[in-house]
Design an enzyme around this catalytic site. Structure first.
Site, PDB file in Angstrom:
ATOM      1  N   LYS A  31      46.069  29.714  47.348  1.00 59.33           N
ATOM      2  CA  LYS A  31      45.026  30.411  48.112  1.00 59.33           C
ATOM      3  C   LYS A  31      43.948  29.430  48.569  1.00 59.33           C
ATOM      4  CE  LYS A  31      46.198  34.678  45.747  1.00 59.33           C
ATOM      5  NZ  LYS A  31      45.984  35.578  44.614  1.00 59.33           N
ATOM      6  N   GLN A  38      42.017  36.928  39.808  1.00 63.21           N
ATOM      7  CA  GLN A  38      43.461  36.720  39.709  1.00 63.21           C
ATOM      8  C   GLN A  38      44.008  37.497  38.508  1.00 63.21           C
ATOM      9  OE1 GLN A  38      45.452  34.915  41.944  1.00 63.21           O
ATOM     10  NE2 GLN A  38      47.099  35.869  40.787  1.00 63.21           N
ATOM     11  N   ASP A  62      41.080  41.754  47.838  1.00 62.73           N
ATOM     12  CA  ASP A  62      42.429  42.063  47.337  1.00 62.73           C
ATOM     13  C   ASP A  62      42.784  43.529  47.600  1.00 62.73           C
ATOM     14  OD1 ASP A  62      44.124  40.130  46.381  1.00 62.73           O
ATOM     15  OD2 ASP A  62      43.266  40.072  44.365  1.00 62.73           O
TER      16      ASP A  62
END
Ligand code: NAP
Length: 293
Positions: A53, A97, A120
């Site tokens: 990322k 994450q 997200d």
């Protein structure tokens, strides 16, 4: 059979994003979009994803930062980190994450994220807006899948879509996106899980089969209708002496045999994975653009 080449499409979208970053931010003397990631512990897969990322951010001209914490961080401390990132005006969007260590409740952490920074798309507010077809951040993997279908002009309206797997991050949201009154969408969707009966028969009726089970090679040719479109979300690291990394990636679909029967298929690697990362970039760009208004 044609490949649904996620790497190719993700490259194209990255080029488009980089151009927008230049025109909307850099040329005007504004700070480029900034994506932050919170990484807890040292899970190798999570570290790889976060590194990918960061790399993707630098390729499109975004700023990225990673907040690393040991796996024994307390839930309370992690909530303080979330509050800090919510309040930091230089950060347009951030992700935590997953998975988090077992002693931390992921739902509590995700619910603390400001929905306007939840790139997200996992916050219940964004999930709810997605269900209602309202503007929101879409979860990255389902967003990547519908973008891939869209870019390859694969018609979804009126089609039978079967989704194998109902996780909150892939199966359930992609089933919602494809059943919404929108384009892509307007499909008749069947969502299957571990208690579904006659999985082979159901899968074999799909015009579009989306597989997100986490079971390597589960989908065999007999589960696929001739000329179906197959999207393989699964990622499995298989030990290999033939690669430098010591492993090769495989999906949930028996690519060798299924690819001889279907019309389109995503490869693993190079299919859904690159689309997931580029979708996160698209959400971050959207978050930064909201600040411009
Ligand atoms: P997950 O949370 O493990 O969920 C798996 C789903 O598959 C569950 O709904 C489960 O049913 C169902 N399932 C498992 N075995 C089954 C069986 N024998 N028959 C029918 N259904 C079955 O999975 P996930 O997080 O969605 O991930 C799925 C795969 O995609 C993994 O390999 C993961 O690494 C990969 N992934 C890839 C990306 C990417 O960007 N490429 C992103 C996310 C995930 P129950 O609900 O009944 O347990």
């Amino acid at each position: 059979m044609k490949l649904l080449d996620g790497k190719l499409i993700a490259d194209q979208i990255r080029t488009e994003i980089a151009l927008e970053v230049k025109e909307l931010f850099l040329d005007k003397g504004l700070d480029p979009p900034h994506l932050a990631a919170v990484l807890v512990g040292e899970d190798p897969a999570s570290m790889t994803y976060v590194a990918a990322k960061e790399k993707a951010c630098s390729e499109v001209g975004f700023v990225s930062s990673v907040y690393r914490y040991p796996s024994n961080i307390s839930g309370e401390k992690l909530l303080e980190v979330i509050d800090f990132l919510n309040a930091d005006h230089e950060i347009n969007g951030f992700i935590v994450q997953l998975p988090l260590p077992a002693h931390i409740d992921e739902h509590v952490i995700i619910e603390r994220i400001d929905p306007l920074k939840d790139v997200d798309g996992f916050h219940p507010v964004n999930i709810g807006k997605m269900v209602l077809n309202l503007p929101c951040f879409l979860p990255a993997t389902p967003y990547g899948i519908i973008t891939l279908l869209e870019r390859y002009k694969i018609e979804t309206a009126g089609k039978n879509v079967v989704v194998l797997g109902r996780s909150h991050i892939v199966g359930t949201p992609v089933s919602i996106l494809l059943s919404r009154k929108s384009d892509p969408g307007n499909a008749t969707v069947t969502l299957c899980h571990s208690l579904s009966q006659n999985l082979t028969d159901i899968a074999a009726r799909a015009d579009i089969l989306i597989v997100a089970m986490g079971k390597q090679g589960f989908v065999t040719a007999d589960m696929v209708k001739k000329d179906a479109v197959v999207v393989d979300v699964g990622v499995h690291r298989i030990p290999s002496t033939e690669t430098k990394s010591g492993f090769r990636l495989k999906g949930d679909v028996d690519f060798e045999r299924v690819s001889r029967k279907c019309s389109y298929i995503t490869p693993v690697p190079g299919g859904v994975g690159p689309m997931t990362i580029v979708s996160l970039l698209q959400n971050t760009l959207l978050a930064a653009k909201k600040n411009l208004i």
